[in-house]
Design a protein around this motif. Structure first.
Motif, PDB file in Angstrom:
ATOM      1  N   ALA A   5       0.848  -1.205   0.000  1.00 27.17           N
ATOM      2  CA  ALA A   5       0.000   0.000   0.000  1.00 27.17           C
ATOM      3  C   ALA A   5       0.874   1.242   0.000  1.00 27.17           C
ATOM      4  N   ILE A   6       0.483   2.209  -0.790  1.00 30.85           N
ATOM      5  CA  ILE A   6       1.207   3.474  -0.830  1.00 30.85           C
ATOM      6  C   ILE A   6       0.742   4.309   0.352  1.00 30.85           C
ATOM      7  N   GLN A   7       1.710   4.708   1.145  1.00 29.68           N
ATOM      8  CA  GLN A   7       1.384   5.486   2.332  1.00 29.68           C
ATOM      9  C   GLN A   7       1.051   6.923   1.931  1.00 29.68           C
ATOM     10  N   GLN A   8      -0.111   7.378   2.326  1.00 32.74           N
ATOM     11  CA  GLN A   8      -0.530   8.749   2.048  1.00 32.74           C
ATOM     12  C   GLN A   8      -0.024   9.656   3.169  1.00 32.74           C
ATOM     13  N   LEU A   9       0.793  10.624   2.798  1.00 30.09           N
ATOM     14  CA  LEU A   9       1.292  11.580   3.775  1.00 30.09           C
ATOM     15  C   LEU A   9       0.363  12.786   3.811  1.00 30.09           C
ATOM     16  N   GLU A  10       0.064  13.226   5.018  1.00 30.47           N
ATOM     17  CA  GLU A  10      -0.754  14.422   5.153  1.00 30.47           C
ATOM     18  C   GLU A  10       0.094  15.630   4.779  1.00 30.47           C
ATOM     19  N   PRO A  11      -0.481  16.591   4.085  1.00 32.00           N
ATOM     20  CA  PRO A  11       0.300  17.775   3.742  1.00 32.00           C
ATOM     21  C   PRO A  11       0.713  18.530   4.997  1.00 32.00           C
ATOM     22  N   GLN A  12       1.938  19.000   4.993  1.00 31.48           N
ATOM     23  CA  GLN A  12       2.443  19.745   6.130  1.00 31.48           C
ATOM     24  C   GLN A  12       1.827  21.141   6.127  1.00 31.48           C
ATOM     25  N   PRO A  13       1.431  21.634   7.303  1.00 32.14           N
ATOM     26  CA  PRO A  13       0.865  22.979   7.336  1.00 32.14           C
ATOM     27  C   PRO A  13       1.942  24.001   6.971  1.00 32.14           C
ATOM     28  N   GLU A  14       1.521  25.062   6.314  1.00 40.67           N
ATOM     29  CA  GLU A  14       2.468  26.103   5.937  1.00 40.67           C
ATOM     30  C   GLU A  14       2.925  26.835   7.195  1.00 40.67           C
ATOM     31  N   LYS A  15       4.218  27.088   7.263  1.00 41.54           N
ATOM     32  CA  LYS A  15       4.756  27.765   8.435  1.00 41.54           C
ATOM     33  C   LYS A  15       4.437  29.256   8.385  1.00 41.54           C
ATOM     34  N   ILE A  16       4.305  29.829   9.559  1.00 41.77           N
ATOM     35  CA  ILE A  16       4.032  31.251   9.706  1.00 41.77           C
ATOM     36  C   ILE A  16       5.361  31.988   9.807  1.00 41.77           C
ATOM     37  N   TYR A  17       5.545  33.009   8.992  1.00 43.29           N
ATOM     38  CA  TYR A  17       6.732  33.856   9.098  1.00 43.29           C
ATOM     39  C   TYR A  17       6.469  34.929  10.148  1.00 43.29           C
ATOM     40  N   CYS A  18       7.276  34.951  11.188  1.00 41.86           N
ATOM     41  CA  CYS A  18       7.087  35.925  12.263  1.00 41.86           C
ATOM     42  C   CYS A  18       7.204  37.361  11.754  1.00 41.86           C
ATOM     43  N   ALA A  19       8.073  37.602  10.781  1.00 39.51           N
ATOM     44  CA  ALA A  19       8.254  38.955  10.245  1.00 39.51           C
ATOM     45  C   ALA A  19       6.998  39.460   9.554  1.00 39.51           C
ATOM     46  N   ASN A  20       6.089  38.572   9.196  1.00 42.01           N
ATOM     47  CA  ASN A  20       4.855  38.934   8.505  1.00 42.01           C
ATOM     48  C   ASN A  20       3.719  39.193   9.489  1.00 42.01           C
ATOM     49  N   CYS A  21       4.018  39.246  10.773  1.00 43.38           N
ATOM     50  CA  CYS A  21       3.001  39.401  11.808  1.00 43.38           C
ATOM     51  C   CYS A  21       2.955  40.847  12.318  1.00 43.38           C
ATOM     52  N   LEU A  22       1.761  41.305  12.623  1.00 43.26           N
ATOM     53  CA  LEU A  22       1.551  42.642  13.154  1.00 43.26           C
ATOM     54  C   LEU A  22       2.292  42.860  14.474  1.00 43.26           C
ATOM     55  N   HIS A  23       2.545  41.798  15.230  1.00 51.27           N
ATOM     56  CA  HIS A  23       3.183  41.915  16.544  1.00 51.27           C
ATOM     57  C   HIS A  23       4.710  41.880  16.482  1.00 51.27           C
ATOM     58  N   CYS A  24       5.257  41.764  15.293  1.00 49.57           N
ATOM     59  CA  CYS A  24       6.712  41.810  15.096  1.00 49.57           C
ATOM     60  C   CYS A  24       7.105  43.284  15.034  1.00 49.57           C
ATOM     61  N   LYS A  25       7.830  43.758  16.039  1.00 54.01           N
ATOM     62  CA  LYS A  25       8.111  45.194  16.163  1.00 54.01           C
ATOM     63  C   LYS A  25       9.606  45.473  16.116  1.00 54.01           C
ATOM     64  N   ALA A  26       9.951  46.564  15.419  1.00 53.35           N
ATOM     65  CA  ALA A  26      11.341  47.008  15.332  1.00 53.35           C
ATOM     66  C   ALA A  26      11.591  48.077  16.399  1.00 53.35           C
ATOM     67  N   PHE A  27      12.817  48.105  16.903  1.00 55.37           N
ATOM     68  CA  PHE A  27      13.206  49.128  17.874  1.00 55.37           C
ATOM     69  C   PHE A  27      14.709  49.328  17.785  1.00 55.37           C
ATOM     70  N   ASN A  28      15.191  50.424  18.360  1.00 55.40           N
ATOM     71  CA  ASN A  28      16.618  50.718  18.390  1.00 55.40           C
ATOM     72  C   ASN A  28      17.167  50.425  19.771  1.00 55.40           C
ATOM     73  N   ARG A  29      18.396  49.883  19.803  1.00 55.42           N
ATOM     74  CA  ARG A  29      19.055  49.556  21.068  1.00 55.42           C
ATOM     75  C   ARG A  29      20.500  50.016  20.967  1.00 55.42           C
ATOM     76  N   LEU A  30      21.018  50.585  22.058  1.00 58.27           N
ATOM     77  CA  LEU A  30      22.420  50.995  22.080  1.00 58.27           C
ATOM     78  C   LEU A  30      23.296  49.822  22.499  1.00 58.27           C
ATOM     79  N   VAL A  31      24.268  49.514  21.661  1.00 55.34           N
ATOM     80  CA  VAL A  31      25.223  48.448  21.950  1.00 55.34           C
ATOM     81  C   VAL A  31      26.617  49.033  21.733  1.00 55.34           C
TER      82      VAL A  31
END
Length: 98
Positions: A5-31
């Protein structure tokens, strides 16, 4: 003849890119006296470092952040990801007051 029997693989869910999220925020930091642009998850989903500080990433590294699921994910450009990531430095929202 019995065919295996040919094993049917379930499709993998598409990954979420964190950079594409509204909660991904840029800020400046002194180093070492230099201003460094960093990005963090405003909802705290990226965990903490050994000192208990929220993990942050450089702009180029945040493109590598992916998750299978995030309850707080709010898309900022699902319809045209290539264009969104190409213009990330201009489009990612800044955190106010930081």
């Amino acid at each position: 003849m019995n065919q295996p029997a040919i094993q049917q693989l379930e499709p993998q869910p598409e990954k979420i890119y964190c950079a594409n999220c509204l909660h991904c925020k840029a800020f400046n930091r002194l180093v070492a006296g230099k201003k460094q642009r960093r990005v963090k998850c405003k909802k705290g989903h990226w965990g903490t470092d050994g000192e208990g500080n929220t993990k942050t990433y450089k702009h180029n590294m945040v493109l590598n952040r992916k998750m299978l699921h995030c309850g707080d994910y709010e898309s900022m450009g699902e319809h045209d990801k290539e264009s969104f990531f190409k213009n990330l430095r201009k489009t990612i929202t800044s955190e106010r007051g930081a």
